[in-house]
Design a protein around this motif. Structure first.
Motif, PDB file in Angstrom:
ATOM      1  N   SER A  22      52.827 -44.184 -81.613  1.00 44.06           N
ATOM      2  CA  SER A  22      53.618 -44.203 -82.548  1.00 44.06           C
ATOM      3  C   SER A  22      52.819 -45.220 -83.422  1.00 44.06           C
ATOM      4  CB  SER A  22      55.032 -43.658 -82.830  1.00 44.06           C
ATOM      5  OG  SER A  22      55.497 -44.897 -83.356  1.00 44.06           O
ATOM      6  N   TRP A  23      53.433 -46.586 -80.998  1.00 42.32           N
ATOM      7  CA  TRP A  23      53.287 -48.169 -81.181  1.00 42.32           C
ATOM      8  C   TRP A  23      51.915 -48.354 -81.996  1.00 42.32           C
ATOM      9  CZ3 TRP A  23      49.338 -50.530 -78.548  1.00 42.32           C
ATOM     10  CH2 TRP A  23      49.573 -52.032 -78.479  1.00 42.32           C
ATOM     11  N   LYS A  24      50.447 -47.159 -81.093  1.00 41.21           N
ATOM     12  CA  LYS A  24      48.938 -48.077 -81.427  1.00 41.21           C
ATOM     13  C   LYS A  24      48.213 -46.906 -82.820  1.00 41.21           C
ATOM     14  CE  LYS A  24      45.168 -46.091 -78.568  1.00 41.21           C
ATOM     15  NZ  LYS A  24      44.271 -44.638 -77.791  1.00 41.21           N
ATOM     16  N   ARG A  25      49.138 -45.819 -83.467  1.00 40.12           N
ATOM     17  CA  ARG A  25      48.833 -45.808 -84.859  1.00 40.12           C
ATOM     18  C   ARG A  25      48.717 -46.968 -85.351  1.00 40.12           C
ATOM     19  NH1 ARG A  25      51.644 -40.704 -84.069  1.00 40.12           N
ATOM     20  NH2 ARG A  25      53.126 -41.397 -84.293  1.00 40.12           N
ATOM     21  N   LEU A  26      49.219 -48.116 -85.170  1.00 45.73           N
ATOM     22  CA  LEU A  26      49.642 -49.596 -86.028  1.00 45.73           C
ATOM     23  C   LEU A  26      48.202 -50.246 -85.930  1.00 45.73           C
ATOM     24  CD1 LEU A  26      53.228 -50.843 -84.737  1.00 45.73           C
ATOM     25  CD2 LEU A  26      52.320 -49.232 -87.295  1.00 45.73           C
ATOM     26  N   ILE A  27      47.122 -49.878 -84.849  1.00 49.51           N
ATOM     27  CA  ILE A  27      46.446 -50.234 -85.045  1.00 49.51           C
ATOM     28  C   ILE A  27      45.261 -50.095 -85.131  1.00 49.51           C
ATOM     29  CG2 ILE A  27      47.662 -52.345 -83.230  1.00 49.51           C
ATOM     30  CD1 ILE A  27      46.481 -50.813 -80.940  1.00 49.51           C
ATOM     31  N   LYS A  28      45.360 -48.597 -85.559  1.00 47.90           N
ATOM     32  CA  LYS A  28      44.387 -47.392 -85.355  1.00 47.90           C
ATOM     33  C   LYS A  28      43.327 -47.776 -87.081  1.00 47.90           C
ATOM     34  CE  LYS A  28      43.005 -45.072 -82.025  1.00 47.90           C
ATOM     35  NZ  LYS A  28      41.977 -45.223 -81.756  1.00 47.90           N
ATOM     36  N   GLY A  29      44.363 -48.839 -87.911  1.00 45.28           N
ATOM     37  CA  GLY A  29      43.734 -49.081 -89.403  1.00 45.28           C
ATOM     38  C   GLY A  29      44.500 -50.416 -89.633  1.00 45.28           C
ATOM     39  N   PRO A  30      43.170 -51.722 -90.447  1.00 43.55           N
ATOM     40  CA  PRO A  30      43.920 -52.480 -90.762  1.00 43.55           C
ATOM     41  C   PRO A  30      44.606 -52.930 -91.291  1.00 43.55           C
ATOM     42  CG  PRO A  30      41.673 -51.200 -91.794  1.00 43.55           C
ATOM     43  CD  PRO A  30      43.323 -50.034 -91.415  1.00 43.55           C
ATOM     44  N   PRO A  31      44.877 -54.371 -91.059  1.00 48.64           N
ATOM     45  CA  PRO A  31      46.286 -54.846 -91.613  1.00 48.64           C
ATOM     46  C   PRO A  31      45.965 -54.850 -93.228  1.00 48.64           C
ATOM     47  CG  PRO A  31      44.881 -56.183 -90.912  1.00 48.64           C
ATOM     48  CD  PRO A  31      43.984 -55.354 -90.463  1.00 48.64           C
ATOM     49  N   THR A  32      47.367 -55.219 -93.752  1.00 46.51           N
ATOM     50  CA  THR A  32      47.286 -55.730 -95.083  1.00 46.51           C
ATOM     51  C   THR A  32      47.709 -56.565 -95.543  1.00 46.51           C
ATOM     52  OG1 THR A  32      47.710 -53.010 -95.460  1.00 46.51           O
ATOM     53  CG2 THR A  32      48.465 -53.998 -97.132  1.00 46.51           C
ATOM     54  N   PRO A  33      47.303 -57.325 -96.860  1.00 48.40           N
ATOM     55  CA  PRO A  33      47.593 -58.487 -96.915  1.00 48.40           C
ATOM     56  C   PRO A  33      49.343 -58.291 -97.152  1.00 48.40           C
ATOM     57  CG  PRO A  33      45.680 -57.957 -97.905  1.00 48.40           C
ATOM     58  CD  PRO A  33      46.207 -56.674 -97.252  1.00 48.40           C
ATOM     59  N   ASN A  34      49.243 -58.954 -97.140  1.00 44.94           N
ATOM     60  CA  ASN A  34      51.480 -59.585 -97.331  1.00 44.94           C
ATOM     61  C   ASN A  34      52.494 -58.402 -96.940  1.00 44.94           C
ATOM     62  OD1 ASN A  34      50.789 -61.926 -98.281  1.00 44.94           O
ATOM     63  ND2 ASN A  34      50.297 -60.940-100.160  1.00 44.94           N
ATOM     64  N   ASP A  35      51.466 -57.859 -95.772  1.00 39.05           N
ATOM     65  CA  ASP A  35      52.346 -56.667 -94.872  1.00 39.05           C
ATOM     66  C   ASP A  35      53.525 -57.363 -93.508  1.00 39.05           C
ATOM     67  OD1 ASP A  35      53.512 -54.132 -94.549  1.00 39.05           O
ATOM     68  OD2 ASP A  35      52.006 -53.057 -94.048  1.00 39.05           O
ATOM     69  N   THR A  36      54.638 -57.721 -93.998  1.00 36.53           N
ATOM     70  CA  THR A  36      55.686 -58.714 -93.084  1.00 36.53           C
ATOM     71  C   THR A  36      55.669 -57.392 -92.583  1.00 36.53           C
ATOM     72  OG1 THR A  36      57.581 -58.626 -94.380  1.00 36.53           O
ATOM     73  CG2 THR A  36      55.514 -60.703 -93.980  1.00 36.53           C
ATOM     74  N   ARG A  37      56.517 -55.840 -92.719  1.00 35.00           N
ATOM     75  CA  ARG A  37      56.883 -54.554 -91.993  1.00 35.00           C
ATOM     76  C   ARG A  37      56.171 -54.601 -90.750  1.00 35.00           C
ATOM     77  NH1 ARG A  37      61.182 -52.731 -89.531  1.00 35.00           N
ATOM     78  NH2 ARG A  37      61.152 -50.743 -89.672  1.00 35.00           N
ATOM     79  N   THR A  38      54.590 -54.109 -91.332  1.00 29.19           N
ATOM     80  CA  THR A  38      54.157 -53.832 -90.191  1.00 29.19           C
ATOM     81  C   THR A  38      53.650 -54.771 -88.842  1.00 29.19           C
ATOM     82  OG1 THR A  38      52.344 -52.801 -91.160  1.00 29.19           O
ATOM     83  CG2 THR A  38      51.326 -53.307 -89.627  1.00 29.19           C
ATOM     84  N   ILE A  39      53.812 -55.802 -89.497  1.00 29.06           N
ATOM     85  CA  ILE A  39      53.316 -56.904 -88.043  1.00 29.06           C
ATOM     86  C   ILE A  39      55.199 -57.410 -87.736  1.00 29.06           C
ATOM     87  CG2 ILE A  39      53.728 -59.552 -87.988  1.00 29.06           C
ATOM     88  CD1 ILE A  39      52.224 -60.190 -90.103  1.00 29.06           C
TER      89      ILE A  39
END
Length: 619
Positions: free
Chosen positions: A27-44
């Motif tokens: 579940s954690w690894k899926r977060l780094i499978k995609g590129p970051p989205t601008p101003n997405d503090t929740r993902t950070i």
């Protein structure tokens, strides 16, 4: 074991806890499978808090997978790191900035990341990326974080504890960056950043007796030393004064001059980190006297920083103690062989007063690769004259009883090639005495063979080894039985590393300020783990009588005669050992010395038993 516990492929099935950990990691690894989205503090927030949970609670395998996946090209770990490092706070966003940055810092400074050799390559890659070219990515981020920390603390939106944690992790990560990306020390804004971190430490009023405070001060000092050393800013130490008047007695150094090492041969350098530990051939051939520093601190020295001077002095003197006589002996031998190369075949080859064993008509038979020991060279030489007429079992017994050619001993293969004497340092890799082996010390009546490996990792030495083997060059193999590289290489390498980073553990006790120190003995504090209220050292395990019980407080003094008497009476330690034992337990730094046979080695193990009983989970 029941087949119900196995999968169809025969592998043991995962437990429910293991399946849960696998699901959490994926579940954690899926977060780094995609590129970051601008101003997405929740993902950070999810990304770095999730990573921290894995490192704190996860299985060892997942802890080791985490840095690999963060650094993997097929994932977007580096892009997510870049997004965090590029954060900028706006109105009322200072506390949020700190809250998002802190888990990231806790992850990259986590012991599972920094203390695991199997992932060090991936961690190094991440730190190099975090640094950016010459620190251009890390330093601005730390500056913004420091500013946000200070402002948020003044606004009472972050606690003092949060500031402590942030300062500790910032300094540890910054020091790790300077260790792995040394060019970052040249960043022109780095000194200002360190000043800001120190000012923030002082402004928040962190308890100067806390562990965090000590870590902050130590890391800050080390980073400043790295910066000064990198830029060559070794500031003069001024004598202290009171109301503009100095009362320090300055000893005359006349007629001593400041000697600066460097330039006399290829291994003569003012920076000990650039000195090869084993002597080079050019160094051995040099007629210039070796630079040996004085231990008198009142004498002038080319290094003014006390830590740099101390480490430089210790390194140079220890290295001279090990190799001084060897260099003189080999230097004389080189001159002798240059004048008469036939002396290489002389079994009574002279090395002066140096304890050494020459083995004549030696040649490197072949070079091989051992999976465990690496590249090895089989060196053959004339069997000792006294063993040629003995039987194979007798030769084997002689070599086994002899201390010659023990594993780890230093060797030097001396040859004469193209009208020039060449030297190649080796160490004994394996001492084989089996007469049934194809090549060993006892398998042939006229030839002995020893397995060796290069004593250095120098490309030039590897090329010379191959050349000597291919050309079947004859020479003399010289053994120096009193020199075992494994006993001193780690010490000299550690001195170089400490000098490289300006780090000296227990500096306040080893190098106290000579201008402010009193004539009284230093009041050395107990170890940090023993400063808690009610802490006691259990000594039951070292008492002579079974079932007897004894403990004492870390605050007990070695001047407490009654305590020393009781310890001496109830243990097998003599009085001197009792004093040393008490000092070792109750002080964070203790220096124990004594002549041979006084029990220093056994005494050094004695404190381990009560410590093991005090902290059982640490062993």
């Amino acid at each position: 074991m029941s087949n119900r516990n196995r999968e169809p492929n025969g592998r043991l099935a995962d437990t429910p806890e293991q399946r849960m950990e696998r699901e959490d990691y994926n579940s954690w690894k899926r977060l780094i499978k995609g590129p970051p989205t601008p101003n997405d503090t929740r993902t950070i927030e999810r990304l770095w808090n999730g990573a921290l949970t894995i490192l704190n609670e996860g299985d060892r395998d997942w802890k080791q997978m985490l840095p690999r996946d963060l650094d993997a090209e097929e994932n977007y770990g580096r892009e997510h790191i870049k997004a965090l490092l590029s954060m900028v706070s706006h109105t009322n966003g200072r506390a949020t900035f700190v809250a998002l940055a802190q888990p990231f810092l806790s992850v990259i400074t986590h012991p599972a990341m920094l203390d695991c050799l199997s992932v060090d390559t991936f961690v190094g890659g991440l730190y190099n990326f975090i640094s950016g070219s010459n620190g251009t990515r890390a330093v601005p981020f730390f500056q913004r974080l420091c500013t946000n920390l200070a402002d948020a603390y003044c606004e009472s939106t972050v606690s003092r504890t949060a500031v402590e944690t942030a300062l500790v992790t910032m300094l540890i990560s910054l020091r790790e960056i300077l260790k792995r990306e040394q060019r970052a020390a040249f960043h022109e804004e780095l000194p200002d950043l360190i000043d800001s971190l120190q000012n923030l430490t002082e402004a928040t009023g962190i308890d100067d007796t806390s562990v965090s405070f000590q870590v902050i001060i130590n890391q800050n000092s080390e980073i400043r030393a790295i910066i000064e050393r990198t830029n060559g800013l070794l500031a003069d130490v001024e004598a202290p004064n009171v109301h503009g008047v100095s009362t320090t007695v300055v000893k005359s150094t006349y007629p001593r001059q400041i000697m600066v090492p460097g330039g006399h041969h290829d291994n003569d350098n003012g920076d000990i980190t650039k000195i090869k530990i084993l002597p080079t051939e050019d160094e051995i051939r040099s007629d210039h006297p070796e630079f040996l520093p004085s231990t008198d601190l009142d004498q002038p020295y080319f290094l003014n920083d006390p830590v740099a001077r101390h480490l430089d002095t210790q390194f140079r003197l220890l290295r001279h103690d090990i190799f001084g006589e060897l260099k003189e002996a080999l230097g004389g031998l080189i001159n002798t062989i240059t004048d008469d190369p036939t002396l290489l075949d002389n079994s009574k080859l002279s090395l002066g007063d140096m304890r050494a064993y020459p083995y004549t008509k030696a040649h490197i038979g072949y070079v091989s690769f051992n999976r465990n020991r690496g590249i090895e060279a089989h060196v053959s030489f004339n069997q000792l004259h006294t063993l040629r007429k003995k039987s194979a079992p007798d030769r084997r017994k002689w070599w086994e009883d002899s201390k010659r050619l023990e594993e780890g001993s230093l060797l030097c293969f001396v040859s004469f090639i193209n009208n020039k004497t060449s030297l190649l340092f080796l160490t004994v890799s394996e001492k084989c005495t089996d007469p049934k082996a194809s090549y060993s010390l006892s398998s042939h009546d006229h030839i002995s063979t020893i397995v060796t490996k290069l004593a250095t990792r120098n490309q030039g030495d590897m090329e010379l080894l191959i050349q000597l083997s291919c050309q079947d060059t004859r020479g003399a193999l010289i053994e120096f039985p009193g020199i075992l590289p494994a006993t001193f290489l780690p010490i000299l390498e550690n001195l170089q590393n400490m000098h490289r980073f300006g780090r000296l553990p227990f500096r306040r006790w080893i190098l106290p300020d000579r201008h402010t120190i009193s004539t009284k003995p230093l009041d050395i504090l107990p170890p940090r783990y023993a400063r808690g209220q009610g802490f006691l050292f259990p000594l039951d395990s070292i008492l002579k009588a079974d079932g007897d019980r004894l403990s004492f407080s870390p605050g007990v003094s070695i001047d407490d005669v009654a305590s020393v008497d009781e310890l001496e009476a109830r243990t097998s330690l003599d009085r001197g050992q009792c004093l040393a034992f008490m000092a070792a337990l109750t002080r964070e730094f203790a220096f124990i010395q004594g002549p041979p046979g006084t029990g220093k080695s056994s005494l050094s193990c004695a404190p381990a038993t009560p410590l093991r009983e005090t902290f059982p989970r640490a062993y």
